[in-house]
Design an enzyme around this catalytic site. Sequence first.
Site, PDB file in Angstrom:
ATOM      1  N   GLY A  43       0.809  -1.223   0.000  1.00  0.00           N
ATOM      2  CA  GLY A  43       0.000   0.000   0.000  1.00  0.00           C
ATOM      3  C   GLY A  43       0.839   1.267   0.000  1.00  0.00           C
ATOM      4  O   GLY A  43       2.050   1.244  -0.226  1.00  0.00           O
ATOM      5  N   CYS A  45       1.723   3.114   2.445  1.00  0.00           N
ATOM      6  CA  CYS A  45       2.711   3.168   3.537  1.00  0.00           C
ATOM      7  C   CYS A  45       4.063   2.613   3.113  1.00  0.00           C
ATOM      8  O   CYS A  45       5.094   3.268   3.263  1.00  0.00           O
ATOM      9  CB  CYS A  45       2.169   2.411   4.741  1.00  0.00           C
ATOM     10  SG  CYS A  45       3.357   2.248   6.071  1.00  0.00           S
ATOM     11  N   LYS A  54      10.790   7.604   5.699  1.00  0.00           N
ATOM     12  CA  LYS A  54      11.716   7.420   6.831  1.00  0.00           C
ATOM     13  C   LYS A  54      13.136   7.141   6.340  1.00  0.00           C
ATOM     14  O   LYS A  54      14.115   7.505   6.993  1.00  0.00           O
ATOM     15  CB  LYS A  54      11.266   6.277   7.762  1.00  0.00           C
ATOM     16  CG  LYS A  54       9.939   6.450   8.463  1.00  0.00           C
ATOM     17  CD  LYS A  54       9.635   7.752   9.104  1.00  0.00           C
ATOM     18  CE  LYS A  54       8.801   8.762   8.426  1.00  0.00           C
ATOM     19  NZ  LYS A  54       7.455   8.705   8.060  1.00  0.00           N
ATOM     20  N   VAL A 236      -1.797  29.793  -0.051  1.00  0.00           N
ATOM     21  CA  VAL A 236      -1.267  29.779  -1.414  1.00  0.00           C
ATOM     22  C   VAL A 236      -2.489  29.882  -2.323  1.00  0.00           C
ATOM     23  O   VAL A 236      -3.234  28.920  -2.483  1.00  0.00           O
ATOM     24  CB  VAL A 236      -0.462  28.494  -1.702  1.00  0.00           C
ATOM     25  CG1 VAL A 236       0.055  28.503  -3.127  1.00  0.00           C
ATOM     26  CG2 VAL A 236       0.681  28.348  -0.719  1.00  0.00           C
ATOM     27  N   ALA A 268       0.916  19.435   0.310  1.00  0.00           N
ATOM     28  CA  ALA A 268       0.651  18.465   1.392  1.00  0.00           C
ATOM     29  C   ALA A 268      -0.408  19.058   2.303  1.00  0.00           C
ATOM     30  O   ALA A 268      -0.132  19.488   3.426  1.00  0.00           O
ATOM     31  CB  ALA A 268       1.937  18.184   2.163  1.00  0.00           C
ATOM     32  N   GLY A 270      -3.348  17.557   3.190  1.00  0.00           N
ATOM     33  CA  GLY A 270      -4.251  16.538   3.707  1.00  0.00           C
ATOM     34  C   GLY A 270      -4.536  15.458   2.676  1.00  0.00           C
ATOM     35  O   GLY A 270      -4.073  15.532   1.534  1.00  0.00           O
ATOM     36  N   ALA A 319      -1.203   4.384   9.673  1.00  0.00           N
ATOM     37  CA  ALA A 319      -1.040   2.983   9.294  1.00  0.00           C
ATOM     38  C   ALA A 319      -1.333   2.032  10.453  1.00  0.00           C
ATOM     39  O   ALA A 319      -2.002   1.012  10.287  1.00  0.00           O
ATOM     40  CB  ALA A 319       0.388   2.760   8.785  1.00  0.00           C
ATOM     41  N   HIS A 443      18.927   4.168  33.706  1.00  0.00           N
ATOM     42  CA  HIS A 443      19.667   5.432  33.708  1.00  0.00           C
ATOM     43  C   HIS A 443      20.987   5.240  32.965  1.00  0.00           C
ATOM     44  O   HIS A 443      21.628   4.219  33.129  1.00  0.00           O
ATOM     45  CB  HIS A 443      19.948   5.854  35.153  1.00  0.00           C
ATOM     46  CG  HIS A 443      20.720   7.136  35.242  1.00  0.00           C
ATOM     47  ND1 HIS A 443      20.157   8.352  34.936  1.00  0.00           N
ATOM     48  CD2 HIS A 443      22.014   7.375  35.594  1.00  0.00           C
ATOM     49  CE1 HIS A 443      21.072   9.292  35.095  1.00  0.00           C
ATOM     50  NE2 HIS A 443      22.208   8.733  35.497  1.00  0.00           N
TER      51      HIS A 443
HETATM   52  P1  NAD Z   1      -2.136  17.175   7.498  1.00  0.00           P
HETATM   53  O1  NAD Z   1      -3.583  17.209   7.758  1.00  0.00           O
HETATM   54  O2  NAD Z   1      -1.216  16.598   8.509  1.00  0.00           O
HETATM   55  O3  NAD Z   1      -1.603  18.646   7.234  1.00  0.00           O
HETATM   56  C1  NAD Z   1      -2.123  19.456   6.221  1.00  0.00           C
HETATM   57  C2  NAD Z   1      -1.810  20.886   6.584  1.00  0.00           C
HETATM   58  O4  NAD Z   1      -2.093  21.704   5.473  1.00  0.00           O
HETATM   59  C3  NAD Z   1      -2.628  21.406   7.745  1.00  0.00           C
HETATM   60  O5  NAD Z   1      -1.764  21.979   8.670  1.00  0.00           O
HETATM   61  C4  NAD Z   1      -3.545  22.439   7.082  1.00  0.00           C
HETATM   62  O6  NAD Z   1      -3.869  23.506   7.942  1.00  0.00           O
HETATM   63  C5  NAD Z   1      -2.704  22.893   5.923  1.00  0.00           C
HETATM   64  N1  NAD Z   1      -3.431  23.430   4.774  1.00  0.00           N
HETATM   65  C6  NAD Z   1      -4.597  23.011   4.242  1.00  0.00           C
HETATM   66  N2  NAD Z   1      -4.889  23.731   3.142  1.00  0.00           N
HETATM   67  C7  NAD Z   1      -3.871  24.617   2.968  1.00  0.00           C
HETATM   68  C8  NAD Z   1      -3.572  25.618   2.007  1.00  0.00           C
HETATM   69  N3  NAD Z   1      -4.380  25.850   0.963  1.00  0.00           N
HETATM   70  N4  NAD Z   1      -2.453  26.348   2.140  1.00  0.00           N
HETATM   71  C9  NAD Z   1      -1.606  26.100   3.184  1.00  0.00           C
HETATM   72  N5  NAD Z   1      -1.837  25.165   4.113  1.00  0.00           N
HETATM   73  C10 NAD Z   1      -2.945  24.418   4.007  1.00  0.00           C
HETATM   74  O7  NAD Z   1      -1.984  16.461   6.078  1.00  0.00           O
HETATM   75  P2  NAD Z   1      -0.701  15.907   5.317  1.00  0.00           P
HETATM   76  O8  NAD Z   1       0.537  16.477   5.880  1.00  0.00           O
HETATM   77  O9  NAD Z   1      -1.008  16.099   3.875  1.00  0.00           O
HETATM   78  O10 NAD Z   1      -0.743  14.386   5.666  1.00  0.00           O
HETATM   79  C11 NAD Z   1      -1.916  13.643   5.345  1.00  0.00           C
HETATM   80  C12 NAD Z   1      -2.116  12.537   6.331  1.00  0.00           C
HETATM   81  O11 NAD Z   1      -1.114  11.562   6.142  1.00  0.00           O
HETATM   82  C13 NAD Z   1      -1.999  12.988   7.774  1.00  0.00           C
HETATM   83  O12 NAD Z   1      -3.242  13.354   8.279  1.00  0.00           O
HETATM   84  C14 NAD Z   1      -1.456  11.776   8.452  1.00  0.00           C
HETATM   85  O13 NAD Z   1      -2.532  11.056   8.977  1.00  0.00           O
HETATM   86  C15 NAD Z   1      -0.795  10.980   7.376  1.00  0.00           C
HETATM   87  N6  NAD Z   1       0.655  11.003   7.562  1.00  0.00           N
HETATM   88  C16 NAD Z   1       1.183  10.522   8.704  1.00  0.00           C
HETATM   89  C17 NAD Z   1       2.535  10.550   8.897  1.00  0.00           C
HETATM   90  C18 NAD Z   1       3.108  10.001  10.162  1.00  0.00           C
HETATM   91  O14 NAD Z   1       2.433   9.246  10.839  1.00  0.00           O
HETATM   92  N7  NAD Z   1       4.326  10.357  10.519  1.00  0.00           N
HETATM   93  C19 NAD Z   1       3.379  11.104   7.938  1.00  0.00           C
HETATM   94  C20 NAD Z   1       2.810  11.589   6.792  1.00  0.00           C
HETATM   95  C21 NAD Z   1       1.446  11.542   6.613  1.00  0.00           C
END
Ligand code: NAD
Length: 469
Positions: A43, A45, A54, A236, A268, A270, A319, A443
């Site tokens: 998938g 991940c 990572k 943006v 990025a 969402g 995940a 420790h």
């Molecule tokens: P996110 O929801 O973490 O962050 C998206 C960010 O974009 C938010 O802070 C939001 O306010 C901002 N945003 C939205 N529209 C915008 C715009 N037009 N201009 C500027 N900022 C804007 O989403 P993501 O970073 O895309 O990641 C998606 C999902 O993938 C996450 O919700 C998470 O569950 C998963 N993910 C997890 C990990 C991890 O576990 N380490 C790593 C990567 C992704």
Amino acid sequence: MADVIDTQLVVLGAGPGGYAAAFLAADKGMKVTLFDARERPGGTCLHVGCIPSKAVLHAAKLITDARDAAHIGLTFAPPKIDINGVRGHLTKVVDTLTGNLARLCKARKIDYVNGRGRFVDGRTVEREGGARYRFENCIVATGSVPARPPSLNLDSPRVMDSTGALKLEDVPPRLLVVGGGYIGLEMGYAYAALGSKVTVVELTDGLLPGCDRDLVVPLYKRLEKILDKIYLKTKVAKLENTPKGIQATLEGEEVTDKQPIFDRVLVAVGRRPSSRDLGLDKAGVEMDDKGFIKVDERRRTSVERIYAVGDVAGEPMLAHKATYEGKIAVEVIAGEPAVYDARAVPAVVFTDPEVAWCGLTETEAKRQNREIKRVRFSWAGSGRAMTLDRTEGLTKLIVDPESERVLGVGIVGAGAGEMIAEAMLAIEMAASARDVAMTMHAHPTLSETVMEAAESLYGLAVHQMPPKK
Ligand code: NAD
């Protein structure tokens, strides 16, 4: 008329939710058919998400650690970055892991169908242009895809989502990251370490919305040094192709240059559930207005015998939550008394420092108007953090004022992602702060900060100033 194959369980999607479900079901003796459009299981991940990111972040950390070593008297020459070599590491990891999964799948005699599956009705799935599978039960684990608002939908290979960013085609001199969430910060940090001048633009008034602010502060301070610019409360509004690069139109009070030019843009903002084009309407499976499949606590959908797990079945899109749910769904199918009753879901942002939290956050407690006690231990008091030259960290516990049970934990600091496991166990086992305080911790380790945070509830943290009498 296409062939009809009878199977006990169809699993749609072979990510951490789907493959975990398929493997467990096969181990329980079910005849399993696992669908995925990718040649191998894993998938998002494993192929284009958690795992390859990572691998790049590991390279980034080596670079920044080597640079920071000057603080402790070790000076290295600036790194020579062979992006093909970094990509090679990433590719090898992904190939090895997905190859291992394919073997595990085969060893379990799972029928792996390399193609998209779509519901024909509530008991049948069709492989795109191929056979039909009549199932006794089905688990939908199709995950999610990056969201791309129309204003950012410029048709250009230089505008990337996380998958594009992980191709590591080059190290762009100027990179715009739209969104200061998980992906934006992880990839922004990684590219900055590799040598890009990175601008992060976040719509809300802080990075990592939803995460407690005190956990974000140390990360922000470090990112401020490594990134070129961080704009908060900024939108943006537009992306345009120009001969010099991609021109972004930024709308925000702090922005000085409202139309900067970038070599690449990472969007990025969402992800959205992958629930379109599955024929869910034909099966009668209900979705909410965001496109998430509606499920109950046993991960049953509105249609008998059809279950849904992972990103497609609701937030948080992580995940490990998908894997957990996949196993629950299989146990329910097997007639076991299983239910999704996890008390917490850990979240980790793999920047440097890492930010990790689980259970109740202070932000959420405030929103619920819930009374809590908050105790914090600054890593400035940790001998181990000092030896690592990483005292910016913070460990905090959210405790129920009456029962003293640990309700939530937040950690920011080097290796916080590993440390959150102890917090998860404490919450799942209903440990009190006293239990944690009375548990001997090795420790000198960073994990002692969890113990000392708990001790501070009782004014007993050895490496903290005593409470005023
Ligand atoms: P996110 O929801 O973490 O962050 C998206 C960010 O974009 C938010 O802070 C939001 O306010 C901002 N945003 C939205 N529209 C915008 C715009 N037009 N201009 C500027 N900022 C804007 O989403 P993501 O970073 O895309 O990641 C998606 C999902 O993938 C996450 O919700 C998470 O569950 C998963 N993910 C997890 C990990 C991890 O576990 N380490 C790593 C990567 C992704």
